[in-house]
Motif scaffolding. Sequence first.
Motif, short mmCIF file in Angstrom:
data_model
loop_
_atom_site.label_atom_id
_atom_site.label_comp_id
_atom_site.label_asym_id
_atom_site.label_seq_id
_atom_site.Cartn_x
_atom_site.Cartn_y
_atom_site.Cartn_z
N PRO A 1 0.83 -1.21 0.00
CA PRO A 1 0.00 0.00 0.00
C PRO A 1 0.86 1.26 0.00
CG PRO A 1 -0.69 -1.53 1.74
CD PRO A 1 0.62 -2.03 1.20
N PRO B 1 0.63 5.78 -0.61
CA PRO B 1 -0.31 6.90 -0.63
C PRO B 1 -0.78 7.24 -2.04
CG PRO B 1 1.59 7.42 0.74
CD PRO B 1 1.91 6.14 0.02
N LEU B 2 -2.00 7.76 -2.13
CA LEU B 2 -2.60 8.13 -3.41
C LEU B 2 -1.71 9.08 -4.20
CD1 LEU B 2 -5.07 7.84 -5.22
CD2 LEU B 2 -6.17 9.69 -3.93
N ILE C 1 0.90 7.22 -6.03
CA ILE C 1 0.33 6.51 -7.18
C ILE C 1 0.12 7.49 -8.33
CG2 ILE C 1 -1.71 5.24 -8.02
CD1 ILE C 1 -2.00 4.05 -5.22
N ASP D 1 -2.03 -0.37 -5.41
CA ASP D 1 -2.50 -0.67 -4.05
C ASP D 1 -2.46 0.59 -3.20
OD1 ASP D 1 -3.33 -1.72 -1.70
OD2 ASP D 1 -1.63 -3.07 -1.42
N ASN D 2 -3.65 1.16 -2.96
CA ASN D 2 -3.77 2.30 -2.06
C ASN D 2 -4.34 1.87 -0.70
OD1 ASN D 2 -5.78 5.17 -1.55
ND2 ASN D 2 -3.56 5.22 -1.48
N CYS E 1 -7.11 0.12 0.36
CA CYS E 1 -8.50 0.52 0.63
C CYS E 1 -8.99 -0.08 1.95
CB CYS E 1 -9.43 0.15 -0.52
SG CYS E 1 -9.79 -1.59 -0.73
N LEU F 1 -3.99 6.69 2.48
CA LEU F 1 -4.49 5.39 2.05
C LEU F 1 -6.03 5.39 2.04
CD1 LEU F 1 -2.09 3.02 4.04
CD2 LEU F 1 -1.81 3.93 1.73
N HIS G 1 -8.22 4.06 -0.82
CA HIS G 1 -8.97 3.94 -2.07
C HIS G 1 -8.69 2.59 -2.74
CE1 HIS G 1 -8.50 8.28 -1.48
NE2 HIS G 1 -9.60 8.44 -2.19
N MET H 1 -8.10 1.18 -6.31
CA MET H 1 -7.61 1.82 -7.54
C MET H 1 -7.84 0.95 -8.77
SD MET H 1 -6.39 4.57 -6.17
CE MET H 1 -5.69 5.27 -7.67
N ALA I 1 -9.98 6.14 -8.75
CA ALA I 1 -9.79 5.98 -7.31
C ALA I 1 -11.16 5.95 -6.64
CB ALA I 1 -8.95 7.12 -6.74
#
Length: 229
Positions: A173, A175-176, A179, A195-196, A198, A209, A211, A213, A224
């Motif tokens: 995971p 952070p958005l 990504i 991998d955020n 979720c 973190l 979402h 994706m 997202a």
Amino acid sequence: MPTYFVGDVHGCRQTLLALLKQLEIKAGDTAVFLGDLIDRGPDSKGVVDTVWQLRAVGIRVVSLRGNHEQMLLNALEDADSEERWCYHNGGQKALESFGVSSVGCIPAEYLRFFEGMPLWYETEGYLCVHAGLNFRASDPLSDTHALLWLRHWYDDIDYTWLRNRILIHGHTPIPLQIIEEQHLHLTHQQYLNLDNGCVYAPAYSSQGLGHLMALRADTQQLFAQPFVG
Ligand SMILES: [Mn+2]
């Protein structure tokens, strides 16, 4: 007929349903799940059922094996592995979703599904794995352990071997914002982690973190979907 890559779902069925709606996925499209459908989240069984329902309505589904599906399969082999999976890796939540107390009681059709999951998938311009690739191996796709577990491998990417393909993966995971940065540099860096985390919403939302994706292959559009509880 678009192809969509989807990150680690980890039992977050409501979030997956919301993402699929956002994608407007339809018969004839392809959905590639990057592994770890199960564990930690509220409804592992429901996630598998949702994936099967996609197939039933004519969507082509590729569902990679993640280390969590591997741990479930290992849990069938011996008690130590079952304990490790259940109590240290969220397997207990998966068992609860099936309404059973041991891995051997999960219906055989689900076990066969996990057993049959491929370790990697290639489609036009993309190579998909759950975790990573060991570029020190003569054939990076032959290192099964790395495909399921490896982290921190970007510095080792062999671009001669990779050619023009973009690597799509999950497992770790991030952070958005990271990504989105990877997505911005997709053409020359040739990797994207979807991998955020979720399943870690809302506790880790402040760390970026939370979402689920997806990436559409032909347009490279990034999606997202915030966690839905
Ligand atoms: Mn994983």
